[in-house]
Enzyme design. Sequence first.
Site, PDB file in Angstrom:
ATOM      1  N   LYS A   1     -64.216 -15.612  54.170  1.00 37.21           N
ATOM      2  CA  LYS A   1     -62.695 -15.496  53.070  1.00 37.21           C
ATOM      3  C   LYS A   1     -61.487 -15.735  53.556  1.00 37.21           C
ATOM      4  O   LYS A   1     -61.424 -14.825  54.109  1.00 37.21           O
ATOM      5  CB  LYS A   1     -63.152 -13.809  52.450  1.00 37.21           C
ATOM      6  CG  LYS A   1     -61.982 -13.024  51.959  1.00 37.21           C
ATOM      7  CD  LYS A   1     -62.376 -11.692  51.147  1.00 37.21           C
ATOM      8  CE  LYS A   1     -61.022 -11.436  50.806  1.00 37.21           C
ATOM      9  NZ  LYS A   1     -61.448  -9.710  50.015  1.00 37.21           N
TER      10      LYS A   1
ATOM     11  N   ASP B   1     -53.014 -10.081  50.877  1.00 42.43           N
ATOM     12  CA  ASP B   1     -53.552  -9.344  49.282  1.00 42.43           C
ATOM     13  C   ASP B   1     -53.280  -8.413  48.841  1.00 42.43           C
ATOM     14  O   ASP B   1     -52.789  -7.260  49.748  1.00 42.43           O
ATOM     15  CB  ASP B   1     -55.927  -9.304  49.103  1.00 42.43           C
ATOM     16  CG  ASP B   1     -55.906  -8.355  48.206  1.00 42.43           C
ATOM     17  OD1 ASP B   1     -55.386  -8.266  47.681  1.00 42.43           O
ATOM     18  OD2 ASP B   1     -57.283  -7.754  48.682  1.00 42.43           O
TER      19      ASP B   1
ATOM     20  N   LYS C   1     -51.766  -3.173  44.966  1.00 38.31           N
ATOM     21  CA  LYS C   1     -52.514  -1.973  46.069  1.00 38.31           C
ATOM     22  C   LYS C   1     -50.346  -1.258  46.271  1.00 38.31           C
ATOM     23  O   LYS C   1     -49.727  -1.182  45.782  1.00 38.31           O
ATOM     24  CB  LYS C   1     -52.497  -2.728  46.921  1.00 38.31           C
ATOM     25  CG  LYS C   1     -53.638  -3.458  46.975  1.00 38.31           C
ATOM     26  CD  LYS C   1     -53.556  -3.888  48.632  1.00 38.31           C
ATOM     27  CE  LYS C   1     -55.499  -4.743  48.942  1.00 38.31           C
ATOM     28  NZ  LYS C   1     -56.486  -3.777  48.007  1.00 38.31           N
TER      29      LYS C   1
ATOM     30  N   ASP D   1     -56.789 -10.010  56.161  1.00 34.93           N
ATOM     31  CA  ASP D   1     -58.032 -10.215  54.909  1.00 34.93           C
ATOM     32  C   ASP D   1     -58.496 -11.578  54.503  1.00 34.93           C
ATOM     33  O   ASP D   1     -59.247 -11.505  53.577  1.00 34.93           O
ATOM     34  CB  ASP D   1     -57.358  -9.707  53.086  1.00 34.93           C
ATOM     35  CG  ASP D   1     -58.289  -9.880  52.731  1.00 34.93           C
ATOM     36  OD1 ASP D   1     -59.422  -9.198  52.749  1.00 34.93           O
ATOM     37  OD2 ASP D   1     -57.444  -9.499  50.398  1.00 34.93           O
TER      38      ASP D   1
ATOM     39  N   ASP E   1     -57.434  -7.158  42.174  1.00 35.61           N
ATOM     40  CA  ASP E   1     -57.575  -6.535  43.784  1.00 35.61           C
ATOM     41  C   ASP E   1     -58.658  -6.988  44.221  1.00 35.61           C
ATOM     42  O   ASP E   1     -59.397  -6.928  45.397  1.00 35.61           O
ATOM     43  CB  ASP E   1     -57.706  -5.083  43.509  1.00 35.61           C
ATOM     44  CG  ASP E   1     -56.855  -4.920  45.181  1.00 35.61           C
ATOM     45  OD1 ASP E   1     -56.884  -5.908  46.388  1.00 35.61           O
ATOM     46  OD2 ASP E   1     -56.608  -4.149  45.449  1.00 35.61           O
TER      47      ASP E   1
ATOM     48  N   GLU F   1     -60.649  -9.736  44.286  1.00 34.80           N
ATOM     49  CA  GLU F   1     -60.454 -11.113  43.966  1.00 34.80           C
ATOM     50  C   GLU F   1     -61.152 -11.954  45.217  1.00 34.80           C
ATOM     51  O   GLU F   1     -61.438 -12.610  45.369  1.00 34.80           O
ATOM     52  CB  GLU F   1     -58.648 -11.303  44.436  1.00 34.80           C
ATOM     53  CG  GLU F   1     -58.466 -11.369  46.309  1.00 34.80           C
ATOM     54  CD  GLU F   1     -58.581  -9.828  47.003  1.00 34.80           C
ATOM     55  OE1 GLU F   1     -58.729  -9.635  46.650  1.00 34.80           O
ATOM     56  OE2 GLU F   1     -59.422 -10.211  47.832  1.00 34.80           O
TER      57      GLU F   1
ATOM     58  N   ARG G   1     -63.846 -12.045  46.091  1.00 32.17           N
ATOM     59  CA  ARG G   1     -65.671 -12.630  45.339  1.00 32.17           C
ATOM     60  C   ARG G   1     -65.552 -13.675  43.742  1.00 32.17           C
ATOM     61  O   ARG G   1     -65.861 -13.961  44.483  1.00 32.17           O
ATOM     62  CB  ARG G   1     -66.063 -10.954  44.646  1.00 32.17           C
ATOM     63  CG  ARG G   1     -65.363 -10.548  43.653  1.00 32.17           C
ATOM     64  CD  ARG G   1     -66.011  -9.106  43.165  1.00 32.17           C
ATOM     65  NE  ARG G   1     -65.738  -7.833  44.082  1.00 32.17           N
ATOM     66  CZ  ARG G   1     -65.633  -6.613  43.967  1.00 32.17           C
ATOM     67  NH1 ARG G   1     -67.120  -6.329  42.898  1.00 32.17           N
ATOM     68  NH2 ARG G   1     -65.442  -6.519  44.614  1.00 32.17           N
TER      69      ARG G   1
HETATM   70  N1  BES Z   1     -59.778  -6.977  50.921  1.00 35.36           N
HETATM   71  C1  BES Z   1     -59.495  -5.974  49.828  1.00 35.36           C
HETATM   72  C2  BES Z   1     -60.727  -4.971  51.079  1.00 35.36           C
HETATM   73  C3  BES Z   1     -59.847  -4.281  51.750  1.00 35.36           C
HETATM   74  C4  BES Z   1     -59.776  -3.114  51.109  1.00 35.36           C
HETATM   75  C5  BES Z   1     -60.484  -4.358  52.812  1.00 35.36           C
HETATM   76  C6  BES Z   1     -59.333  -2.286  53.161  1.00 35.36           C
HETATM   77  C7  BES Z   1     -60.374  -3.406  54.164  1.00 35.36           C
HETATM   78  C8  BES Z   1     -59.013  -2.569  53.965  1.00 35.36           C
HETATM   79  C9  BES Z   1     -60.572  -6.626  49.006  1.00 35.36           C
HETATM   80  O1  BES Z   1     -59.541  -7.551  48.235  1.00 35.36           O
HETATM   81  C10 BES Z   1     -60.099  -5.511  47.686  1.00 35.36           C
HETATM   82  O2  BES Z   1     -58.983  -5.074  47.159  1.00 35.36           O
HETATM   83  N2  BES Z   1     -61.268  -4.369  47.237  1.00 35.36           N
HETATM   84  C11 BES Z   1     -60.699  -3.892  46.450  1.00 35.36           C
HETATM   85  C12 BES Z   1     -61.971  -3.396  45.323  1.00 35.36           C
HETATM   86  C13 BES Z   1     -61.706  -3.255  44.308  1.00 35.36           C
HETATM   87  C14 BES Z   1     -60.900  -3.124  42.809  1.00 35.36           C
HETATM   88  C15 BES Z   1     -63.077  -2.632  42.945  1.00 35.36           C
HETATM   89  C16 BES Z   1     -61.163  -2.626  46.868  1.00 35.36           C
HETATM   90  O3  BES Z   1     -62.012  -2.258  48.037  1.00 35.36           O
HETATM   91  O4  BES Z   1     -59.917  -1.497  46.571  1.00 35.36           O
HETATM   92 ZN    ZN Z   2     -59.261  -8.870  49.471  1.00 39.46          ZN
HETATM   93 MN    MN Z   3     -58.340  -7.428  46.463  1.00 42.07          MN
END
Ligand code: BES
Ligand code: ZN
Ligand code: MN
Length: 500
Positions: A264, A269, A276, A287, A346, A348, A350
Amino acid sequence: MKFNYVNSISPDGKAEAYIYFLYRDEKRISEELKYIEKDLKIKFDSQTLKDFKGKDSQTYLVYQNGKRVFLSGVGKKEKFTLEKLRNSCARAVKYAESLKLKKIAIEIFNTDGKGFSYGDIVNAEVESAILGTYSFKKYKKTKSKDEEDESRINEVVLFGKAGNEKDIKKVINDSVIIANGTITARDIGNEPGNYMYPDSLAKLVVSEGKKHKYDVKVLNEKEIAKLGMGGVIGVGKGSENPPRFIIMKYNGGGNKNPIVFVGKGVTFDTGGISLKPGAGMENMKMDMCGAAAVVGIFNAVASMKLKVNIIGIIPSVENMPSHNAFKPGDILTAYNGMTIEVQNTDAEGRLILADGVAYADNFKPKYIIDMATLTGAALIALGHTASIAITNDNELYNKVRKAGDEVFERVWELPSWDEYDKLIDSDVADVCNIGKGRAAGSITAGMFIKRFVADNKWLHLDIAGTAMLPAAASEYVPKYSSGVGVRLFTKFLINEANNN
Ligand code: BES
Ligand code: ZN
Ligand code: MN
């Protein structure tokens, strides 16, 4: 840091400090101190034995007859592991560096029948010495008054009767390469978003490829769109910095089917339109730690000339909100033709990985392995101690887990049962990019990627908890970007090369 090996129980007499490792065992310590006294022609104060117990938290600096001796504990013999040695060694080396020493000598620890080869010991010492003294200071340009000049150790002499010089030198060489791969991954992860965006990441990978001798091909936005990679295009749309799709290739294993690594590469992000919260958002510059790990693995594998075939795939985007950005409710079409309902911009990672793993199928892979800082839920499930694996192949999982235990980048599987798969069904498209509520967030993310891997053997590693650290995880794994994945998968590939 340059390493030399002296095949002798006595160290080279010209070092500025000597590091010795000791078990927590009074009788042994007193015997060993006598050896050291003889070797270095010094005399320890009797007080030394009273205070130094060989605990795995103890590293003592003792000055005797104009010599510096570090006594570094590794704890009780019954409980000894290589990880204890890595920590003990990193702590002592950092201590030495803080004294601005340039040349130090490190004993190759004799575990006395614990079943570790000298190769294992030398590997642990070299890697932890290099990784323990890592820091990211690139953008510190002006020094405050009390800040001292940085000083680095530049020469390490490893001494001990560890056997064949050629073998030990090879271990040293490989260990330096693996540690450097990890450092490259840390550096990439720590770069801020204004310097590290998809195009600059792609250029960096091209230059690493030239340096370490592997092929790199970069697709621009137009080419990505033409291939039908709707995930990458969709997520990348909102940014001034267009996406890139990076393909790396190293061929050291003849015509064997390659192992494909997908990382990734979200260079920043924000969450996009599903923005966020502000607090902590700066961490989202990391990220792209999955991508960073892929680069580190390639550097290491190519430099070691491992007899394996690997492909690296890095979909890279910046996830931004703007008038051009993709929106909740949008439906994207991925590289394999599947449609995706976006309920949250968010989620993104995947979306770009969907294109990445689907594209991997073109290479007739032996395995597809993807690495991603994918879910905040990974921190809830396993904290910062282990990466989450989701897989469709138990044998692959066992191999990865074994390598993880060996290098202490541990991996733990979460289930991928059909009940979880249902949670990402969509009413309007083939699949939805989030599950129901917050339930099983790391699993539903993995299940989403699984839908795009066709019938390939695949393992997904969620490194959100282990790649970006709020505090140091150990003496040699610092705060922020840890470089996780490089030591793990280099070891995995070494094991693969040895078993084929
Ligand atoms: N990059 C984030 C995941 C992340 C969060 C990594 C905190 C390290 C620390 C990812 O893109 C994300 O935002 N995931 C969301 C998914 C949700 C919207 C289903 C998350 O984990 O909140
Ligand atoms: Zn992310
Ligand atoms: Mn995200």
